[in-house]
Design a protein around this motif. Structure first.
Motif, PDB file in Angstrom:
ATOM      1  N   UNK A   1       0.821  -1.212   0.000  1.00 25.07           N
ATOM      2  CA  UNK A   1       0.000   0.000   0.000  1.00 25.07           C
ATOM      3  C   UNK A   1       0.852   1.259   0.000  1.00 25.07           C
ATOM      4  N   UNK A   2       1.978   1.249   0.709  1.00 22.99           N
ATOM      5  CA  UNK A   2       2.830   2.439   0.704  1.00 22.99           C
ATOM      6  C   UNK A   2       3.391   2.704  -0.686  1.00 22.99           C
ATOM      7  N   UNK A   3       3.651   1.653  -1.435  1.00 21.31           N
ATOM      8  CA  UNK A   3       4.178   1.824  -2.788  1.00 21.31           C
ATOM      9  C   UNK A   3       3.111   2.379  -3.715  1.00 21.31           C
ATOM     10  N   UNK A   4       1.880   1.910  -3.568  1.00 26.43           N
ATOM     11  CA  UNK A   4       0.781   2.459  -4.359  1.00 26.43           C
ATOM     12  C   UNK A   4       0.624   3.958  -4.081  1.00 26.43           C
ATOM     13  N   UNK A   5       0.633   4.328  -2.812  1.00 29.31           N
ATOM     14  CA  UNK A   5       0.503   5.737  -2.436  1.00 29.31           C
ATOM     15  C   UNK A   5       1.660   6.557  -2.999  1.00 29.31           C
ATOM     16  N   UNK A   6       2.874   6.009  -2.918  1.00 32.32           N
ATOM     17  CA  UNK A   6       4.052   6.716  -3.436  1.00 32.32           C
ATOM     18  C   UNK A   6       3.908   7.004  -4.917  1.00 32.32           C
ATOM     19  N   UNK A   7       3.572   6.001  -5.695  1.00 38.33           N
ATOM     20  CA  UNK A   7       3.505   6.174  -7.134  1.00 38.33           C
ATOM     21  C   UNK A   7       2.383   7.124  -7.540  1.00 38.33           C
ATOM     22  N   UNK A   8       1.237   7.027  -6.886  1.00 34.65           N
ATOM     23  CA  UNK A   8       0.145   7.941  -7.217  1.00 34.65           C
ATOM     24  C   UNK A   8       0.516   9.375  -6.877  1.00 34.65           C
ATOM     25  N   UNK A   9       1.069   9.585  -5.675  1.00 32.53           N
ATOM     26  CA  UNK A   9       1.338  10.945  -5.229  1.00 32.53           C
ATOM     27  C   UNK A   9       2.428  11.617  -6.052  1.00 32.53           C
ATOM     28  N   UNK A  10       3.419  10.880  -6.509  1.00 36.40           N
ATOM     29  CA  UNK A  10       4.496  11.528  -7.241  1.00 36.40           C
ATOM     30  C   UNK A  10       4.024  12.070  -8.590  1.00 36.40           C
ATOM     31  N   UNK A  11       2.950  11.511  -9.134  1.00 34.09           N
ATOM     32  CA  UNK A  11       2.440  11.995 -10.408  1.00 34.09           C
ATOM     33  C   UNK A  11       1.263  12.959 -10.258  1.00 34.09           C
ATOM     34  N   UNK A  12       0.377  12.712  -9.292  1.00 33.88           N
ATOM     35  CA  UNK A  12      -0.841  13.517  -9.206  1.00 33.88           C
ATOM     36  C   UNK A  12      -0.921  14.381  -7.954  1.00 33.88           C
ATOM     37  N   UNK A  13      -0.033  14.173  -7.002  1.00 32.14           N
ATOM     38  CA  UNK A  13       0.048  15.044  -5.831  1.00 32.14           C
ATOM     39  C   UNK A  13       1.504  15.458  -5.637  1.00 32.14           C
ATOM     40  N   UNK A  14       2.086  16.121  -6.634  1.00 30.55           N
ATOM     41  CA  UNK A  14       3.521  16.417  -6.579  1.00 30.55           C
ATOM     42  C   UNK A  14       3.930  17.287  -5.399  1.00 30.55           C
ATOM     43  N   UNK A  15       3.047  18.185  -4.954  1.00 32.47           N
ATOM     44  CA  UNK A  15       3.381  19.014  -3.796  1.00 32.47           C
ATOM     45  C   UNK A  15       3.513  18.188  -2.533  1.00 32.47           C
ATOM     46  N   UNK A  16       2.545  17.295  -2.303  1.00 36.64           N
ATOM     47  CA  UNK A  16       2.597  16.400  -1.148  1.00 36.64           C
ATOM     48  C   UNK A  16       3.803  15.479  -1.254  1.00 36.64           C
ATOM     49  N   UNK A  17       4.036  14.976  -2.449  1.00 33.59           N
ATOM     50  CA  UNK A  17       5.168  14.073  -2.672  1.00 33.59           C
ATOM     51  C   UNK A  17       6.488  14.772  -2.349  1.00 33.59           C
ATOM     52  N   UNK A  18       6.642  16.012  -2.797  1.00 31.79           N
ATOM     53  CA  UNK A  18       7.891  16.741  -2.559  1.00 31.79           C
ATOM     54  C   UNK A  18       8.125  16.973  -1.074  1.00 31.79           C
TER      55      UNK A  18
END
Length: 444
Positions: A51-68
């Motif tokens: 689940x952490x990997x799913x969240x990581x991949x989604x956020x880096x493309x569609x939530x770039x601010x949160x990801x950063x």
């Protein structure tokens, strides 16, 4: 692209940053009911890692601010990957030794890994043919340009050591899993499999000592050498597996030496990550040392030393990968935190090994391999549907809601692939293994 380590290179043989992902681990339970003590904790860790990997991949493309903001301190992708590596290190040798049969081990591995992978890659190829993908392609560039060669390389599951990358961007860890299987089987046949702590220490020392020394893709530096390497590695792997499964001791020992030599050669001479590969193997064998200590096969002191050195090696090597560039600077800030969180989570799970795990965590653990593969293709499709500018054109609330729906869709589809693909083939593998072992016993 992701700043996680190690970087994946799904579309080119040269090292580059790309999304991280998880590796498959041995199924700890055969049902999705309340997990048994001493096994359920592995399910919980695998489910969390997926689940952490799913969240990581989604956020880096569609939530770039949160990801950063989050990745500056904690790399969720690498957290999930190395949690999987520790779990695999713990349970894979246990699976082999519980069976006491190298032949049974490899048959179970083949039926465990390949069917789902072939199905998901096939779906990835299909959706790739249906449209153009500008943000993230479900199939890497090498596979689209050299399909026959990529198919053979990916069938070995050693693709990440062959200069081509995995057909799906999440498949690089399967190469480390396969190299680990080679070494585990070889050590078992040679009768030195209980030296896990010492082997972990050896890999850790080698990784630290060789920082900046190991070559990167030294063999597969052009198309001709990729082709030669794929053919030779596939042939060596086939010969090694046939020999190691022989009931004749000299042949099995020969096969063990072939597999071990092949794994070590690829790790040292033709890895994308060079010395970091040694630290990954140190991590996996440290997981095995935990299993040995839990079974009373080695002292807890030896396990603690192996774990401490493996942890130190992965932190040291990780903060020096790509030294002098932006990636290294970024890693120096968050890598130790990420690894500390990973090992602390594994240690917490280990401390709860004699407790029952709730049904939900058992279920998520059982479908974690499906989550690992399925989410990659589904993410590519989602990014194509929302367009390359969705991260800026959609509101933050809409993107968060989309993320929740994406996670739910991944879990539901993964449950279907588990029930329709994984479970039937695992049952078939069990029947085939019993039949083969019975025939072998009659011939003795």
């Amino acid at each position: 692209m992701s700043h996680t380590f190690p970087p994946s290179a799904p579309e080119a043989p040269a090292p580059q940053a790309a999304p991280t992902q998880a590796a498959p681990a041995e199924t700890a339970t055969r049902s999705t009911g309340p997990a048994k003590p001493r096994l359920g904790w592995l399910d919980a860790l695998r489910g969390l890692a997926a689940l952490t990997i799913v969240v990581q991949h989604f956020s880096q493309f569609l939530l770039p601010g949160v990801f950063a903001r989050t990745s500056h301190w904690l790399d969720l992708g690498s957290y999930g990957v190395f949690l999987f590596f520790l779990v695999s290190g713990y349970i894979v040798p246990a699976s082999l030794e519980r069976r006491g049969s190298v032949r049974g081990f490899w048959l179970s591995r083949l039926f465990r890994i390949y069917p789902l992978c072939l199905v998901v890659v096939g779906v990835g190829v299909l959706v790739w043919k249906l449209g153009a993908y500008r943000t993230l392609s479900p199939v890497n560039g090498f596979a689209t340009e050299h399909p026959a060669l990529a198919a053979l390389g990916n069938l070995t599951m050693l693709h990440d050591f062959l200069g081509m990358g995995g057909a799906l961007f999440v498949m690089w860890t399967l190469s480390y899993e396969m190299a680990f299987y080679f070494l585990v089987a070889a050590l078992f046949v040679l009768g030195v499999h209980r030296r896990s702590a010492e082997i972990s220490v050896a890999f850790a020392v080698a990784g630290v000592a060789a920082v900046g020394v190991f070559p990167l893709l030294a063999v597969t530096h052009d198309q001709a050498w990729i082709r030669r390497s794929v053919v030779l590695v596939a042939a060596a792997m086939a010969v090694g597996l046939l020999l190691v499964m022989s009931r004749r001791r000299p042949l099995a020992v020969g096969g063990a030496l072939v597999l071990a030599a092949l794994a070590l050669y690829l790790l040292v001479a033709n890895s994308r990550t060079g010395w970091f590969s040694m630290a990954i193997l140190a991590t996996m064998f440290a997981g095995t040392a935990f299993y040995r200590a839990e079974q009373g096969q080695i002292g807890r002191g030896r396990c603690a030393v192996a774990g401490a050195l493996a942890f130190g090696a992965i932190v040291w090597v990780g903060t020096r990968y790509g030294e002098g560039d932006v990636l290294a600077t970024h890693l120096q800030k968050q890598w130790p935190i990420t690894m500390a969180a990973t090992w602390a989570t594994f240690a917490l799970g280990y401390s709860l090994r004699n407790h029952r795990i709730p049904r939900l965590f058992s279920w998520l653990g059982s479908i974690s391999y499906s989550i690992y593969l399925v989410h990659a293709v589904l993410l590519c499709v989602l990014l194509r549907l929302v367009g390359p500018h969705a991260a800026t054109t959609l509101s933050s609330g809409a993107r968060v809601g989309l993320g929740v729906l994406f996670c739910v869709a991944v879990v539901l589809l993964s449950h279907l692939t588990f029930r329709l693909v994984e479970q039937p083939f695992q049952r078939l593998g069990h029947r085939v293994t019993k039949r083969v072992e019975k025939l072998g016993a009659r011939s003795v």
